[in-house]
Write an enzyme that holds these catalytic residues in place. Structure first.
Site, mmCIF file in Angstrom:
data_model
loop_
_atom_site.group_PDB
_atom_site.id
_atom_site.type_symbol
_atom_site.label_atom_id
_atom_site.label_comp_id
_atom_site.label_asym_id
_atom_site.label_seq_id
_atom_site.Cartn_x
_atom_site.Cartn_y
_atom_site.Cartn_z
ATOM 1 N N TRP A 1 0.663 -1.128 0.031
ATOM 2 C CA TRP A 1 -0.022 0.134 -0.105
ATOM 3 C C TRP A 1 0.878 1.271 0.093
ATOM 4 O O TRP A 1 0.123 2.452 -0.291
ATOM 5 C CB TRP A 1 -0.847 -0.086 1.346
ATOM 6 C CG TRP A 1 -0.162 -0.437 2.505
ATOM 7 C CD1 TRP A 1 -0.369 -1.731 3.172
ATOM 8 C CD2 TRP A 1 0.687 0.521 3.278
ATOM 9 N NE1 TRP A 1 0.664 -1.621 4.186
ATOM 10 C CE2 TRP A 1 1.160 -0.459 4.187
ATOM 11 C CE3 TRP A 1 1.162 1.851 2.981
ATOM 12 C CZ2 TRP A 1 1.962 0.259 5.322
ATOM 13 C CZ3 TRP A 1 2.026 2.280 4.420
ATOM 14 C CH2 TRP A 1 2.428 1.398 5.187
ATOM 15 N N ASN A 2 2.168 1.249 0.191
ATOM 16 C CA ASN A 2 2.704 2.572 0.415
ATOM 17 C C ASN A 2 3.078 3.405 -0.739
ATOM 18 O O ASN A 2 3.092 4.367 -0.891
ATOM 19 C CB ASN A 2 4.048 2.382 1.283
ATOM 20 C CG ASN A 2 5.086 1.385 0.607
ATOM 21 O OD1 ASN A 2 4.723 0.646 -0.452
ATOM 22 N ND2 ASN A 2 6.361 1.459 0.965
ATOM 23 N N LYS B 1 -2.784 -8.479 -7.419
ATOM 24 C CA LYS B 1 -3.322 -8.624 -6.240
ATOM 25 C C LYS B 1 -2.640 -7.549 -5.157
ATOM 26 O O LYS B 1 -1.754 -7.837 -4.784
ATOM 27 C CB LYS B 1 -3.061 -10.088 -5.539
ATOM 28 C CG LYS B 1 -3.973 -10.114 -3.929
ATOM 29 C CD LYS B 1 -2.794 -9.759 -3.056
ATOM 30 C CE LYS B 1 -3.515 -9.817 -1.628
ATOM 31 N NZ LYS B 1 -4.086 -8.707 -1.210
ATOM 32 N N HIS B 2 -3.734 -6.568 -5.038
ATOM 33 C CA HIS B 2 -3.311 -5.190 -4.384
ATOM 34 C C HIS B 2 -3.258 -5.595 -2.643
ATOM 35 O O HIS B 2 -4.071 -6.199 -2.384
ATOM 36 C CB HIS B 2 -3.583 -4.169 -4.880
ATOM 37 C CG HIS B 2 -2.566 -3.048 -4.786
ATOM 38 N ND1 HIS B 2 -1.560 -2.757 -3.961
ATOM 39 C CD2 HIS B 2 -2.297 -1.918 -5.922
ATOM 40 C CE1 HIS B 2 -0.882 -1.414 -4.225
ATOM 41 N NE2 HIS B 2 -1.202 -1.145 -5.460
ATOM 42 N N GLY C 1 6.537 -6.682 -0.098
ATOM 43 C CA GLY C 1 5.850 -7.011 1.119
ATOM 44 C C GLY C 1 6.711 -7.387 2.280
ATOM 45 O O GLY C 1 7.934 -7.221 2.306
ATOM 46 N N SER C 2 6.125 -7.963 3.355
ATOM 47 C CA SER C 2 6.783 -8.309 4.641
ATOM 48 C C SER C 2 7.673 -9.569 4.305
ATOM 49 O O SER C 2 7.282 -10.348 3.355
ATOM 50 C CB SER C 2 5.962 -8.486 5.709
ATOM 51 O OG SER C 2 5.140 -9.686 5.396
ATOM 52 N N GLU D 1 10.581 -8.598 -2.886
ATOM 53 C CA GLU D 1 11.258 -7.188 -2.319
ATOM 54 C C GLU D 1 10.448 -7.089 -0.865
ATOM 55 O O GLU D 1 9.404 -6.953 -0.919
ATOM 56 C CB GLU D 1 11.045 -5.999 -3.293
ATOM 57 C CG GLU D 1 11.726 -4.904 -2.657
ATOM 58 C CD GLU D 1 11.206 -4.033 -1.733
ATOM 59 O OE1 GLU D 1 11.604 -4.198 -0.380
ATOM 60 O OE2 GLU D 1 10.475 -3.088 -1.796
ATOM 61 N N LEU D 2 11.430 -7.468 -0.069
ATOM 62 C CA LEU D 2 10.717 -7.578 1.416
ATOM 63 C C LEU D 2 11.199 -6.610 2.478
ATOM 64 O O LEU D 2 11.199 -6.786 3.798
ATOM 65 C CB LEU D 2 11.237 -9.128 1.873
ATOM 66 C CG LEU D 2 11.027 -10.092 0.898
ATOM 67 C CD1 LEU D 2 11.334 -11.514 1.417
ATOM 68 C CD2 LEU D 2 9.562 -10.072 0.651
ATOM 69 N N CYS E 1 10.340 1.282 2.223
ATOM 70 C CA CYS E 1 11.538 0.151 2.554
ATOM 71 C C CYS E 1 12.765 0.682 2.525
ATOM 72 O O CYS E 1 13.841 0.181 3.180
ATOM 73 C CB CYS E 1 11.176 -1.062 1.717
ATOM 74 S SG CYS E 1 11.027 -0.474 -0.258
ATOM 75 N N GLU F 1 12.541 -3.494 11.397
ATOM 76 C CA GLU F 1 12.370 -2.405 10.449
ATOM 77 C C GLU F 1 11.110 -1.659 11.296
ATOM 78 O O GLU F 1 9.955 -1.982 11.307
ATOM 79 C CB GLU F 1 11.824 -2.900 9.200
ATOM 80 C CG GLU F 1 11.366 -1.971 8.267
ATOM 81 C CD GLU F 1 10.795 -2.379 6.779
ATOM 82 O OE1 GLU F 1 10.333 -3.453 6.892
ATOM 83 O OE2 GLU F 1 11.105 -1.659 5.704
#
Length: 492
Positions: free
Chosen positions: A162-163, A186-187, A238-239, A260-261, A294, A391
């Site tokens: 969402w960022n 899938k957002h 995401g996470s 990308e985490l 991130c 984080e």
């Protein structure tokens, strides 16, 4: 990669449940709803997709792929340019959705719209060149000619956070549509209107129906999608928890994945840095997008000679931020994306203090209205404090005093993450040498890690794998096919 004491990253630094729900998470437990983070008003809700709708979307994406892969680069480029033009034609309209749904400053939302347009244009200008067949040297040219060609794989799944609701979409669909693939999205569940707006954008730009489709999918449906043989890969931002789950599903299905985490970027300040300018970049690097980036400058690592001066100037700079309505041009600190996100950051600050850290709240009190977190500086974060390796996805800065340059590099590398970082010094040649010693996917000298249409993006270790943007992202989901034309009379 174990630290001293032999404890692997991620095993005890943050409990599994915390990693799975960390602030940079992919929302996979639905329902989809737009909730204004400043007013808490629920703007609109959306039902989850049914299994039948998901299967129909895969059918349409595969059917679209069969035609799309045969189109020319010029045709694809024309559609991407149309999308860029449409974004610029209604910058305020597209930006308004971003501010309403996730609370970012309106000025930053407009910047994200422009960045997305530039990403489309990068591939308009460069995709054909980057995907040109590559002749390969052969030992005996008389035996034939070998060439490496890039062919699209088919339907891909993009799982995005969402960022940066538009940028995250643009940086996957621009290269993958250029390569000839089609994409299902899938957002995040809190930006459904932004996701739908981007689907409408691409249709208006002339993209064939089915080539890009937004789905309000559930966690179980992600597995359904990846197990479909017509789907050939997944790109996730995401996470760690979401990445581990999706990578596991993709791996079992033998599907390509990129991850990308998140990260905890080091902001290294050497003794010869221009402090006044460095502090300005530090305040910006940590607090843009509400600190929900991130590649935010989350860990300030300052050599001893200038630590005290940096600390005082940085505290004053953070104190100058003004929290308020993100549509107000005077606001410089946005609310977080949701009250839940704000509560989580506050809880993590409390846990850091419980383990011995010092928390210093900075600036005027933030408004009671809105999902705000008081800007906070954490110091005295020892190596046995688990918060050192977290984080913080909000306006929380961790400051570390380094004995010298070597110690600064050691602290920078003392992290489970490896996304970005920066080095500040008056000697840029030396800064580049220090940058080589920092173990991340990206390092900038005299600038916080930045995001541009013409720079690659990605990290290592718990920050994930794979690259996005440029030719690297363009070729993540293609078949690198060898075609070798051999003389029929060539010897065995």
């Amino acid at each position: 990669m174990p630290r001293a004491g032999g404890v692997p990253w991620g095993s005890s630094r943050m409990p599994a449940d915390r990693r799975a729900r960390s602030s940079h998470r992919m929302e996979t437990a639905m329902a989809y709803a737009s909730t204004n983070p400043f007013t808490a008003e629920v703007l609109q809700t959306f039902p989850n997709a049914t299994d039948a709708e998901v299967v129909a979307a895969i059918d349409a994406a595969h059917a679209a792929f069969l035609g799309w892969r045969e189109t020319s680069f010029a045709y694809r480029a024309r559609i991407l340019q149309n999308a860029a033009d449409l974004l610029r034609r209604d910058v305020d309209g597209y930006a308004r959705l971003l501010t309403l749904e996730m609370g970012k400053l309106f000025s930053e939302a407009k910047g994200e719209v422009e960045l997305s347009a530039r990403i489309f244009e990068y591939y308009v200008q460069n995709a054909e060149r980057l995907l040109e067949p590559e002749p390969l040297p052969v030992a005996d040219p008389a035996e034939g000619k070998a060439v490496l060609v890039c062919e699209p794989l088919g339907v891909l799944l993009a799982i995005e956070p969402w960022n940066f609701p538009y940028y995250q979409i643009a940086r996957i669909i621009a290269p993958q549509l250029s390569a000839g693939n089609t994409v299902l999205l899938k957002h995040a569940s809190n930006v459904p209107q932004s996701a739908a707006a981007f689907e409408r954008l691409m249709l208006e730009a002339g993209l064939p129906k089915g080539a890009f489709r937004n789905l309000y999918a559930t966690r179980a449906q992600i597995e359904l999608i990846l197990n479909d043989p017509r789907v050939h890969g997944v790109a996730l931002t995401g996470s760690e928890g979401a990445g581990a789950e999706v990578a596991s599903v993709a791996g079992k299905a033998l599907k390509k994945s990129t991850m990308e985490l998140g990260g905890a970027d080091a902001f290294v300040v050497l003794k010869d840095a221009d402090l006044a300018k460095t502090v300005k970049w530090a305040v910006f690097g940590r607090h843009w997008n509400g600190g929900q980036v991130c590649v935010s400058s989350k860990r300030m690592i300052i050599v001893d000679e200038v630590y005290d001066a940096f600390f005082e100037q940085y505290k004053a700079g953070v104190a100058g931020l003004k929290a308020g309505d993100p549509f107000d041009a005077q606001t410089t600190l946005a609310p977080l994306s949701s009250q839940g996100a704000a509560d989580e950051v506050k809880q993590k600050i409390q846990e850091a203090v419980a383990h011995g850290a010092t928390a210093i709240e900075v600036g005027a009190p933030v408004p009671n209205q809105g999902a705000f977190v008081q800007p906070t500086i954490l110091t005295n974060i020892t190596e046995d404090n688990p918060a050192r390796y977290w984080e913080f996805f909000g306006p929380v800065s961790m400051l570390f005093r380094a004995k010298d340059e070597d110690d600064a590099v050691r602290i920078a590398n003392d992290s489970p993450f490896g996304l970005g970082g920066s080095v500040f010094t008056s000697d840029t040649k030396h800064g580049a040498e220090v940058a080589k010693r920092i173990s991340t996917g990206m390092v900038f000298v005299n600038h916080p890690t930045m995001v541009k249409a013409d720079l690659p993006f990605g990290g290592i270790r718990r920050s994930g794998y794979g690259r996005e943007l440029l030719g690297l992202g363009l070729k993540e989901f293609v078949n690198h096919k060898l075609i070798d034309v051999v003389d029929i009379d060539a010897p065995f």
